[in-house]
Scaffold this motif. Structure first.
Motif, PDB file in Angstrom:
ATOM      1  N   LEU A   1       7.076  -6.302  -0.377  1.00  0.00           N
ATOM      2  CA  LEU A   1       7.918  -5.613   0.608  1.00  0.00           C
ATOM      3  C   LEU A   1       9.367  -6.076   0.549  1.00  0.00           C
ATOM      4  O   LEU A   1      10.260  -5.376   1.053  1.00  0.00           O
ATOM      5  CB  LEU A   1       7.363  -5.844   2.024  1.00  0.00           C
ATOM      6  CG  LEU A   1       6.000  -5.215   2.324  1.00  0.00           C
ATOM      7  CD1 LEU A   1       5.552  -5.566   3.734  1.00  0.00           C
ATOM      8  CD2 LEU A   1       6.046  -3.706   2.152  1.00  0.00           C
TER       9      LEU A   1
ATOM     10  N   ILE B   1       4.628  -0.172  -0.446  1.00  0.00           N
ATOM     11  CA  ILE B   1       4.444   0.310   0.931  1.00  0.00           C
ATOM     12  C   ILE B   1       3.395   1.410   0.977  1.00  0.00           C
ATOM     13  O   ILE B   1       2.504   1.411   1.840  1.00  0.00           O
ATOM     14  CB  ILE B   1       5.792   0.798   1.496  1.00  0.00           C
ATOM     15  CG1 ILE B   1       6.765  -0.370   1.659  1.00  0.00           C
ATOM     16  CG2 ILE B   1       5.587   1.495   2.836  1.00  0.00           C
ATOM     17  CD1 ILE B   1       8.160   0.048   2.057  1.00  0.00           C
TER      18      ILE B   1
ATOM     19  N   SER C   1       7.228   2.968   6.078  1.00  0.00           N
ATOM     20  CA  SER C   1       7.059   1.661   6.707  1.00  0.00           C
ATOM     21  C   SER C   1       6.515   1.799   8.126  1.00  0.00           C
ATOM     22  O   SER C   1       5.676   0.997   8.564  1.00  0.00           O
ATOM     23  CB  SER C   1       8.400   0.921   6.721  1.00  0.00           C
ATOM     24  OG  SER C   1       8.927   0.776   5.417  1.00  0.00           O
TER      25      SER C   1
END
Length: 672
Positions: free
Chosen positions: A186, A198, A257
């Motif tokens: 990430l 992600i 996200s």
């Protein structure tokens, strides 16, 4: 030892032509070539031979995938990957070629039957995932710093999850630090690798609770908010190179996200507790604040760096911005889901972080798309449902709105009354222009919200506010009969109201809830339905609200009747004065009740009208609603109107003998 290539093309010496022809026929057989390359890849000790066999198998995937699967080509590629994908010690070119070859076997070929290709990809994924060591080898490849190796490894894991989701989840859980390797990506500096990581984490965390907990406890919350609210790099000193800082993600990656955050929190009390205790609630509210226009005194603190930074035009709602805001609101609703054990603690944390302000601006602000308005109203309702401090704060909240359509002066109005207005009447047409059509973005479609759905969201927010709130039901019942005038109080005129606050000459002059229930000529079925639902929410389970609403309506009718009597007396006095001024004779002792023929005729009509009004308005509120129900049924109104009116009467008559007596005493209502 001669090269394996000489076995295919010969050693260049003289040979029997017939033998050469037979050798060429055998060499050109693709199945023989695949078998020979597979054997060479599995058993050769020379790196160059293994690389050449691997590249040859990779080239044959496009045209001979079924033969590769049948001749155990997948197992040979996986075995070679296990040999080379040793942390930090393998040949990067070989690892990359092995990952690409395995990915090609699990990728549908273009211009081929979709069903057949899908079956082949599933079969290849099944062969690869049968051995957990193969998945561990792919995870080990993520430790390589090479961009192409990491990117291909993530794509291979994603393909395995598409075709064998259970096996890939088991393989990731079986690896000691497999989840940690994925979460560490990430903060990868390469955007493509970070985006693939992600998306893979989103897919893996969709339904597995244990995997959700492991990802969350790998500091995933802080890493995600680091992407959403990054701090800009500090300015470089004179003569020094600029400090390195990961570039902010784009809005689409921000939406992915947020999907990861939702998956980690949904139906997972342990992760929700960790989310609150890690101090992530203020960061979540800060993300929502980025979709609000910055105040003049807040321009210095407005976030100007990152995917959620305030754009130059705060109301330029692009579809991707709308999708990000909806994802944030959905995360808040996950935290405050009704009847869930962690809901009360989440409501406390959200109230402390001042969530109500942003939600009210999104719910009632001008220029906000309907979809965002509806989601904000539902979120607002669940944030105050059963929570006394937040509920009281909402009851005391006011919203600044323009005094007039072309006025720059602002005024204040109760936020709760505006929510009632949205539920009863909807919103202005200019807000509808801000709604974007449904279009898939990043694989997710933005829903198109209609006017009916927006009003339903406002009604849900009102019902949540009244949940276990008898005082609120009583206040709403009083407001439904006699709300303040539909005018705002200008902030420039302190201490002065924007309109009269007394009773009007007509009953329910300012009400938007009760007129559709007692006037059968209002043919807006949605307005009648939502007005009935608002009335039911204020009456159900509250005997005091039922009593007060009936009494206030009777007072309204009595005051209106007295006002009509005073107005009729004034008209008679004015007419008598005009007759005296023109010299017309008055009969002695009549006192204005028997004027000459023309005047007496009009006065007699006025008296008849007053008597008719008195007779018509002598009915109670419950009886008036019952009469509307009878007239609607005779006029063949929409069945929704009749169901709405019946719902109000049912809620009111429940455990209320007085209303039952009023309804049964009216023969017109009993005929229904």
């Amino acid at each position: 030892m001669s090269s394996w290539l000489s076995m295919l093309v010969g050693n260049g010496g003289p040979a029997d032509p017939n033998a050469a022809a037979a050798n060429g026929a055998a060499t050109n057989n693709p199945r023989d070539l695949i078998a020979r390359f597979t054997d060479r890849l599995a058993h050769s000790t020379m790196t160059d031979d293994r690389r050449a066999a691997l590249l040859s198998l990779k080239g044959l995937v496009r045209d001979f995938k079924p033969d590769l699967l049948e001749l155990r080509g997948v197992e040979a590629i996986a075995s070679s990957l296990r040999r080379d994908a040793v942390a930090g010690g393998g040949d990067l070119d070989m690892i990359r070629a092995e990952l690409e070859a395995a990915l090609a076997l699990m990728t549908p070929r273009p211009k081929r039957p979709a069903a057949e290709e899908h079956d082949l990809c599933v079969q290849a994924a099944e062969h690869f995932a049968d051995n957990m060591a193969n998945i561990a080898a792919v995870l080990d490849a993520l430790e390589e710093l090479d961009f192409h190796v990491r990117f291909d490894a993530l794509q291979l894991l994603a393909a395995l999850h598409r075709h064998q989701p259970a096996r890939i989840v088991d393989g990731v859980l079986a690896s000691p630090i497999g989840v940690s390797k994925l979460v560490d990506l990430l903060v990868e500096s390469h955007e493509a690798v970070r985006t693939e990581a992600i998306l893979l984490l989103v897919a893996l965390s969709e339904s597995n609770t244990e995997l959700q907990k492991i990802i969350a406890f790998q500091n995933a919350f802080d890493l995600v908010f680091g992407l959403l609210l990054p701090t800009p790099p500090p300015p470089a000193a004179p003569g020094q190179p600029p400090a390195s800082h990961p570039a902010p993600v784009d809005m689409l990656t921000a939406c992915d996200s947020l999907r990861l955050l939702r998956n980690l929190l949904r139906l997972n009390p342990a992760n929700q507790t960790l989310f609150r205790e890690s101090g992530c609630i203020p960061a979540l509210v800060a993300c929502i604040n980025q979709f609000l226009p910055p105040a003049e005194d807040d321009s210095a603190t407005a976030v100007t760096y990152g995917p959620l930074a305030v754009p130059p035009d705060p109301f330029a709602w692009a579809p991707v911005s709308q999708m990000a805001c909806l994802a944030l609101l959905d995360i808040v609703r996950v935290l405050v889901a009704p009847n869930a054990p962690p809901t009360r603690a989440a409501q406390d944390s959200l109230a402390t972080a001042s969530i109500l302000g942003p939600l009210l601006e999104l719910s009632l602000g001008a220029g906000v798309p309907r979809g965002v308005k509806a989601a904000a109203l539902r979120t607002l309702g669940e944030c105050v449902r059963g929570h006394v401090p937040a509920r009281n704060l909402l009851a005391d909240s006011v919203v600044y709105i323009p005094v007039g359509p072309h006025s720059h002066e602002t005024g204040t109005k109760s936020a709760l009354l505006l929510v009632v207005g949205v539920a009863a009447l909807g919103v202005a047409d200019d807000d509808a222009a801000m709604t974007h059509p449904a279009s898939p973005i990043g694989g997710v479609a933005i829903p198109t919200v209609t006017e009916h759905e927006l009003r339903r969201a406002a009604l849900y927010a009102l019902q949540c506010f009244l949940y276990n709130h008898p005082d609120g039901q009583l206040a709403l019942a009083m407001t439904a009969v006699n709300p303040p005038p539909d005018e705002v109080t200008p902030t420039s005129a302190a201490g002065h109201g924007g309109g009269p606050h007394g009773f009007a000459d007509q009953p329910l002059a300012h009400s938007i809830v009760l007129p559709p229930l007692i006037d059968w000529q209002i043919r807006d079925e949605l307005r009648t339905w939502f007005a009935a639902m608002i009335a039911c929410a204020s009456l159900v389970g509250s005997p005091r609200a039922k009593e007060v609403m009936a009494a206030m309506y009777a007072q309204q009718v009595a005051r209106a009747r007295r006002a009509l009597d005073v107005a009729a007396a004034a008209r008679r006095q004015n007419r008598r004065s005009s007759l005296v001024a023109t010299g017309s004779p008055l009969l002695p002792g009549e006192r204005g009740h028997h004027s000459p023929t023309h005047g007496a005729h009009h006065e007699h009509d006025d008296d008849n009208e007053d008597d008719e009004d008195e007779e018509e308005e002598s009915a109670t509120l419950a009886q008036s609603i019952g009469h509307t129900l009878v007239f609607s049924s005779r006029g063949k109104a929409n069945v929704r109107v009749q169901v709405a009116l019946l719902s109000v009467l049912s809620c009111w008559a429940w455990e209320c003998p007085q209303v039952v007596g009023e309804l049964t005493a009216d023969s017109t209502i009993m005929q229904f």
